[in-house]
Design a protein around this motif. Structure first.
Motif, PDB file in Angstrom:
ATOM      1  N   PHE A  88      27.118  85.319  -2.636  1.00 10.05           N
ATOM      2  CA  PHE A  88      27.632  84.069  -2.085  1.00 10.05           C
ATOM      3  C   PHE A  88      26.844  82.890  -2.669  1.00 10.05           C
ATOM      4  N   TYR A  89      27.563  81.831  -3.027  1.00  8.85           N
ATOM      5  CA  TYR A  89      26.939  80.629  -3.573  1.00  8.85           C
ATOM      6  C   TYR A  89      27.550  79.410  -2.887  1.00  8.85           C
ATOM      7  N   ALA A  90      26.848  78.305  -2.958  1.00  2.51           N
ATOM      8  CA  ALA A  90      27.334  77.051  -2.366  1.00  2.51           C
ATOM      9  C   ALA A  90      26.919  75.888  -3.250  1.00  2.51           C
ATOM     10  N   THR A  91      27.733  74.843  -3.269  1.00  8.20           N
ATOM     11  CA  THR A  91      27.438  73.639  -4.039  1.00  8.20           C
ATOM     12  C   THR A  91      27.625  72.418  -3.142  1.00  8.20           C
ATOM     13  N   LEU A  92      26.928  71.341  -3.496  1.00  6.86           N
ATOM     14  CA  LEU A  92      26.985  70.098  -2.735  1.00  6.86           C
ATOM     15  C   LEU A  92      27.589  69.001  -3.600  1.00  6.86           C
ATOM     16  N   GLY A  93      28.507  68.234  -3.019  1.00 11.97           N
ATOM     17  CA  GLY A  93      29.105  67.092  -3.705  1.00 11.97           C
ATOM     18  C   GLY A  93      28.983  65.841  -2.847  1.00 11.97           C
ATOM     19  N   ALA A  94      29.090  64.679  -3.487  1.00  6.18           N
ATOM     20  CA  ALA A  94      28.978  63.423  -2.745  1.00  6.18           C
ATOM     21  C   ALA A  94      29.725  62.331  -3.486  1.00  6.18           C
ATOM     22  N   HIS A  95      30.079  61.279  -2.758  1.00  6.33           N
ATOM     23  CA  HIS A  95      30.714  60.114  -3.379  1.00  6.33           C
ATOM     24  C   HIS A  95      30.362  58.874  -2.578  1.00  6.33           C
TER      25      HIS A  95
ATOM     26  N   GLY B 206      41.415  42.083  -4.940  1.00  4.80           N
ATOM     27  CA  GLY B 206      42.340  42.399  -6.020  1.00  4.80           C
ATOM     28  C   GLY B 206      42.687  43.863  -6.090  1.00  4.80           C
ATOM     29  N   ASN B 207      42.383  44.641  -5.011  1.00  2.98           N
ATOM     30  CA  ASN B 207      42.700  46.067  -4.929  1.00  2.98           C
ATOM     31  C   ASN B 207      42.040  46.879  -6.035  1.00  2.98           C
ATOM     32  N   VAL B 208      40.805  46.549  -6.334  1.00  2.00           N
ATOM     33  CA  VAL B 208      40.021  47.311  -7.305  1.00  2.00           C
ATOM     34  C   VAL B 208      39.067  48.233  -6.547  1.00  2.00           C
ATOM     35  N   GLN B 209      39.052  49.503  -6.891  1.00  2.00           N
ATOM     36  CA  GLN B 209      38.184  50.474  -6.245  1.00  2.00           C
ATOM     37  C   GLN B 209      37.191  51.032  -7.260  1.00  2.00           C
ATOM     38  N   LEU B 210      35.943  51.107  -6.842  1.00  2.00           N
ATOM     39  CA  LEU B 210      34.892  51.748  -7.636  1.00  2.00           C
ATOM     40  C   LEU B 210      34.374  52.945  -6.850  1.00  2.00           C
ATOM     41  N   ASN B 211      34.183  54.065  -7.526  1.00  4.41           N
ATOM     42  CA  ASN B 211      33.743  55.274  -6.843  1.00  4.41           C
ATOM     43  C   ASN B 211      32.749  56.026  -7.717  1.00  4.41           C
ATOM     44  N   LEU B 212      31.528  56.169  -7.228  1.00 10.92           N
ATOM     45  CA  LEU B 212      30.511  57.003  -7.880  1.00 10.92           C
ATOM     46  C   LEU B 212      30.563  58.390  -7.250  1.00 10.92           C
ATOM     47  N   TRP B 213      30.581  59.421  -8.070  1.00 10.80           N
ATOM     48  CA  TRP B 213      30.688  60.781  -7.540  1.00 10.80           C
ATOM     49  C   TRP B 213      29.643  61.692  -8.183  1.00 10.80           C
ATOM     50  N   ALA B 214      29.375  62.771  -7.501  1.00 14.75           N
ATOM     51  CA  ALA B 214      28.449  63.787  -8.004  1.00 14.75           C
ATOM     52  C   ALA B 214      28.979  65.157  -7.592  1.00 14.75           C
ATOM     53  N   ARG B 215      28.899  66.103  -8.514  1.00 15.94           N
ATOM     54  CA  ARG B 215      29.318  67.478  -8.243  1.00 15.94           C
ATOM     55  C   ARG B 215      28.142  68.421  -8.472  1.00 15.94           C
TER      56      ARG B 215
ATOM     57  N   ASP C 254      30.217  66.652   0.798  1.00 11.22           N
ATOM     58  CA  ASP C 254      30.859  67.916   1.126  1.00 11.22           C
ATOM     59  C   ASP C 254      30.056  69.066   0.555  1.00 11.22           C
ATOM     60  N   VAL C 255      30.176  70.200   1.175  1.00 14.20           N
ATOM     61  CA  VAL C 255      29.579  71.437   0.687  1.00 14.20           C
ATOM     62  C   VAL C 255      30.671  72.501   0.690  1.00 14.20           C
ATOM     63  N   LYS C 256      30.682  73.330  -0.335  1.00 17.43           N
ATOM     64  CA  LYS C 256      31.641  74.426  -0.371  1.00 17.43           C
ATOM     65  C   LYS C 256      30.988  75.630  -1.037  1.00 17.43           C
ATOM     66  N   GLY C 257      31.493  76.804  -0.678  1.00 19.80           N
ATOM     67  CA  GLY C 257      30.926  78.017  -1.235  1.00 19.80           C
ATOM     68  C   GLY C 257      31.903  79.170  -1.174  1.00 19.80           C
ATOM     69  N   ALA C 258      31.582  80.232  -1.907  1.00 15.78           N
ATOM     70  CA  ALA C 258      32.413  81.434  -1.932  1.00 15.78           C
ATOM     71  C   ALA C 258      31.547  82.626  -2.308  1.00 15.78           C
ATOM     72  N   GLY C 259      31.979  83.809  -1.926  1.00 21.35           N
ATOM     73  CA  GLY C 259      31.284  85.036  -2.268  1.00 21.35           C
ATOM     74  C   GLY C 259      31.151  85.913  -1.029  1.00 21.35           C
ATOM     75  N   SER C 260      30.651  87.127  -1.204  1.00 15.92           N
ATOM     76  CA  SER C 260      30.369  87.744  -2.492  1.00 15.92           C
ATOM     77  C   SER C 260      31.658  88.227  -3.157  1.00 15.92           C
ATOM     78  N   ILE C 261      31.564  88.464  -4.476  1.00 13.42           N
ATOM     79  CA  ILE C 261      32.712  88.871  -5.283  1.00 13.42           C
ATOM     80  C   ILE C 261      32.301  90.072  -6.119  1.00 13.42           C
ATOM     81  N   MET C 262      33.107  91.121  -6.111  1.00 12.62           N
ATOM     82  CA  MET C 262      32.879  92.264  -6.989  1.00 12.62           C
ATOM     83  C   MET C 262      33.692  92.080  -8.258  1.00 12.62           C
ATOM     84  N   TRP C 263      33.132  92.517  -9.383  1.00  9.40           N
ATOM     85  CA  TRP C 263      33.789  92.290 -10.669  1.00  9.40           C
ATOM     86  C   TRP C 263      34.525  93.518 -11.216  1.00  9.40           C
ATOM     87  N   ASP C 264      34.391  94.652 -10.562  1.00 10.61           N
ATOM     88  CA  ASP C 264      35.120  95.832 -11.031  1.00 10.61           C
ATOM     89  C   ASP C 264      35.466  96.718  -9.847  1.00 10.61           C
ATOM     90  N   GLU C 265      36.396  97.663 -10.072  1.00 12.84           N
ATOM     91  CA  GLU C 265      36.839  98.525  -8.982  1.00 12.84           C
ATOM     92  C   GLU C 265      35.742  99.460  -8.514  1.00 12.84           C
TER      93      GLU C 265
END
Length: 809
Positions: free
Chosen positions: A750-757, A764-773, A731-742
């Motif tokens: 604007f920035y974006a980050t990438l995640g994966a799993h 026996g219903n055991v789940q293993l999950n490797l993730w990255a943020r 997945d990829v997600k991002g947000a921006g631009s953002i002003m910090w004062d009036e």
């Protein structure tokens, strides 16, 4: 899409490789107010089921930021400032603008919004004012969180995980369990607990320890009973305790060193230094409980929700955020909240007219102790500020003589909220229906303030004055900064809603237009009491100087200075002192008014391509009056909420979701655009003679764009093998631009980050999950501000990886 042939080949041969899906059908959740599924209603909404929450590693509400269009929940220093923004409406401090319900129980205090998900089955994020059914503080929207029903769930879930940073050791760990018991027929009980901890990423150079480390633990219980087919009872209880280092703010430099623009360290400047000689910390304990009773009668369904919340917390903040020993705040909150809601809604059999009506009442008792202490360098700072305003003719010197100045206050702010509400939906012709709603809402709040200084209540200071070679004197005096006040305010709000909704044929969705009013309650800037105390202290000091000087001059023998000349000297001296003597502080300035907004919206929920694809589209315009904006006080010490005139927020929201290959491949994309600007925000002329007018500027803290896209696949192997399934996603997600004062002088691009799993399900219903943020290693500021002539920024966590293990038995 390269894996699509593999997914299809693993599936049984079938002419149709898609399947109609509906979260609201897959997860049946009873709401005491809703009469239809959310995507059939005239509103903009994002729905998250348990599988989606797991794929996004969403362990808390803040982890869903940007995964829903125009929903933004950043990390602001600590769990105390759990700010939520929807469509440009939000709040960093004090009352929330986005409401939160957990298992139909309202969370009144924003300080409790940042909690860890445990046994969560579904999250709904509803955008736009929800005031008709949910009242005050939902003018931006509403978030509903539901835990798993213990009657329909069985067995025990156990999970554990570890994680770390890529370039630095920053261990993360968590463990949790939930067990589902069935002590009797039609009765279920779920009991769970969890622990989580993080070593942190950002080192405080003054202490050598991480300034963002944290630990938390808690327990949750839910008991459900269906004694008959028409009666159900639900009782929930949860407790969470967290202890964290707080406010990991990097000092970037002097404010004057930065040119206007997107100029925090996230945009190429030096990262700055994190040095707090008195490290900030935050500790919180939250207990929530509620009992819901529902009885389905032939003509209507009657429900009751009774809830109680207790919050105890302690924030210690090094308010200069530097190695200098200037001043600190230690704020302790003790809140008890009880609420009751009774609702009636039409039976499910009603086809032409559906309705909901009810009453709501809430009482909150809140006591806040917030001592502010100025230390050695802070006393020097205050002496410099005072000296800069003293006259030179006559020459006057005033300076505090103590090593520190400890201001103390106890503020009690009880509040009451009561409301009556009704909403009806009537089918007109064909697929056209009309919704009309109205809520009458009453809000009352009070402030009882007792403040002063610790110890004997007085502050020692030295005074000297020279009115010529024959008239020079100096002495030590004391000033009393005690300030006691009692205020109360109340307001009435009428919150209407109207909508037209057209249901498309063959279940293809609906098109709608709506208009609604929402509001957020007013309140008191309790942290600003120290500014009033300082103002009173300076006034008392100058009055003490005046009194002492006049008495001293009067005691001079008449043969040295005749009485007539004494009167003239005193008159001149008094005139000079009056010009530098502050006015008596007015506690009523602590109050800020309610804000309200009118929202205009049009949208469509559409099922496309033979229901292979779900499209949600909305456009909106929100006009807000008396908008509440958090800003730093004029003294530069602490934050205050002010009413910023008017603003307008316009934008669009798009959500796409598709499930392919027998529901083994899920694709999503979400985009939100918000253009929020002040249409009237004129502060007049400042003390320096500068015109301050922010009209036309963007509203601060609000991202102009939010975006996310994800692809998740699950590949079955064989039910007889040790490895049963294989899953992966990104997945990829991002947000921006953002002003910090009036003033819009600086902000975050604007920035974006990438995640994966990637994971697997074993026998026996055991789940293993490797993730990255944050695989991209994107460095961006989650918060930035100017204070006392310095610029600070807080950064998001860098690249990290981890492994989670889950076992169901």
């Amino acid at each position: 899409m390269l894996f699509l042939p593999l997914l299809l080949s693993a599936a049984p041969v079938c002419a149709d490789t898609t399947k109609h899906f509906d979260i609201e059908e897959a997860v049946v959740v009873a709401s005491p107010k809703e009469t239809r599924q959310l995507r059939q209603q005239p509103l903009s909404v994002s729905l998250f089921d348990a599988g989606t929450l797991n794929n996004r590693q969403a362990g808390a509400l803040k982890n869903l930021s940007a995964y829903a269009p125009n929903f933004y929940m950043p990390q602001y220093g600590s769990r105390l400032t759990s700010a939520c923004y929807i469509r440009g409406i939000g709040s960093r401090i004090n009352t929330p603008a986005v409401g939160l319900y957990v298992d139909n129980v309202p969370y009144v205090d924003k300080s409790s919004y940042d909690f860890s998900f445990q046994g969560i089955e579904r999250v709904d994020i509803m955008r736009g004012p929800q005031g008709t059914l949910y009242g005050r503080n939902t003018m931006g929207g509403l978030v509903r969180v539901f835990t798993a029903d213990p009657i329909t769930h069985h067995g025990t879930d156990v999970s554990a995980g570890i994680g770390t940073g890529w370039q630095q050791r920053a261990m993360q760990r968590h463990a949790a369990f939930t067990t589902y018991l069935h002590p009797a027929n039609r009765m279920g009980l779920s009991i769970g607990g969890y622990y989580e901890g993080e070593d942190g990423y950002f080192k405080n150079q003054a202490t050598g320890k991480k300034q963002d480390a944290s630990e938390a633990g808690g327990a949750r219980l839910r008991w459900s009973w269906r004694p008959t087919d028409v009666v159900k009872i639900d009782w929930t209880a949860s407790y969470e305790h967290s202890n964290e280092k707080a406010c990991p703010y990097y000092l970037l430099g002097n404010t004057s060193d930065f040119a206007q623009g997107y100029n925090t360290a996230a945009n190429g400047a030096a990262i700055g230094t994190l040095e707090q000689n008195r490290p900030s910390t935050y500790r919180r304990g939250v207990f929530n409980t509620g009992i819901g009773v529902e009885h389905r009668l032939p003509k209507f369904t009657l429900s009751s929700i009774t809830a109680y919340q207790r919050l105890d917390d302690r924030l210690f903040m090094d308010q200069d955020f530097t190695r200098q020993d200037i001043f600190s705040l230690c704020q302790k909150q003790h809140a008890n909240t009880v609420s009751e809601e009774i609702a009636l809604k039409s039976p499910a059999s009603n086809s032409r007219w559906t309705w909901t009506t009810g009453a709501f009442g809430m009482y909150q008792s809140l006591r806040t102790d917030c001592p502010v202490t100025f230390y050695g360098e802070g006393v020097d700072y205050l002496n410099t500020q005072i000296g800069a305003n003293l006259p030179t003719r006559p020459a006057i010197s005033i300076a505090f003589t103590g090593n520190d100045i400890p201001f103390a206050a106890r503020l009690k702010t009880p509040s009451v909220n009561a409301a009556l509400f009704h909403q009806s939906t009537v089918k007109l012709v064909g697929g056209l229906s009309m919704t009309l709603g109205l809520r009458l809402d009453y809000d009352y709040r009070k402030l009882d303030m007792t403040s002063g200084t610790e110890g004997n209540g007085t502050i020692p200071y030295h005074f000297g004055m020279s009115m010529g070679p024959t008239m020079q004197f100096a002495t030590d005096l004391e000033a009393d900064a005690s300030l006691n006040s009692s205020l109360s305010h109340h307001s009435w709000q009428v919150l209407p809603k109207g909508a037209l909704n057209y249901a498309l044929p063959r279940g293809l969705g609906n098109i709608y237009v709506s208009v609604a009013k929402g509001y957020r309650a007013g309140g008191y800037n309790i942290q600003s009491y120290s500014d009033l105390s300082q103002q009173l202290l300076r006034r008392q000091m100058m009055l003490g100087v005046r009194q002492y000087s006049e008495q001293t001059i009067r005691r001079i023998p008449d043969e040295v200075i005749p009485d007539a000349k004494k009167d003239k000297i005193i008159a001149i001296m008094t005139g000079v002192l009056d010009r530098v003597t502050p006015q008596a502080p007015d506690a009523s300035t602590l109050y800020y008014k309610p804000e309200y907004t009118w929202s205009y919206e049009a949208g469509i929920h559409h099922n496309l391509a033979d229901k292979m694809l779900q499209l949600d589209l909305a456009v909106f315009c929100m006009k807000t009056h008396d908008q509440q904006i958090a800003r730093f006080a004029q003294s530069g010490m602490g934050r205050v909420m002010v009413n910023a005139g008017r603003s307008r927020s316009t934008g669009v929201e798009v959500g796409l979701r598709s499930q392919l290959a027998h529901d083994r491949l899920t694709l999503t994309a979400n985009y939100g655009y918000t253009h929020a600007k002040f249409t009237r925000y004129d502060l007049g002329t400042s003390a320096s003679g500068t015109r301050v007018d922010y009209t036309g500027n963007r509203v601060p803290f609000v991202p102009q764009h939010t975006f996310s896209a994800s692809a998740d696949a699950e590949l079955p192997v064989s039910p007889d093998n040790f490895v049963r399934t294989f899953a992966f996603g990104a997945d990829v997600k991002g947000a921006g631009s953002i002003m910090w004062d009036e003033a819009n002088t600086f902000g975050q691009k604007f920035y974006a980050t990438l995640g994966a799993h990637v994971g697997t399900t074993l026998a026996g219903n055991v789940q293993l999950n490797l993730w990255a943020r944050n695989l991209t290693g994107t460095r961006y500021a989650t918060f930035a501000f100017d204070s006392m002539g310095h610029r600070f920024a807080q950064y998001a966590a860098p690249r990290s990886f981890g492994l989670d293990v889950k076992w169901h038995f």
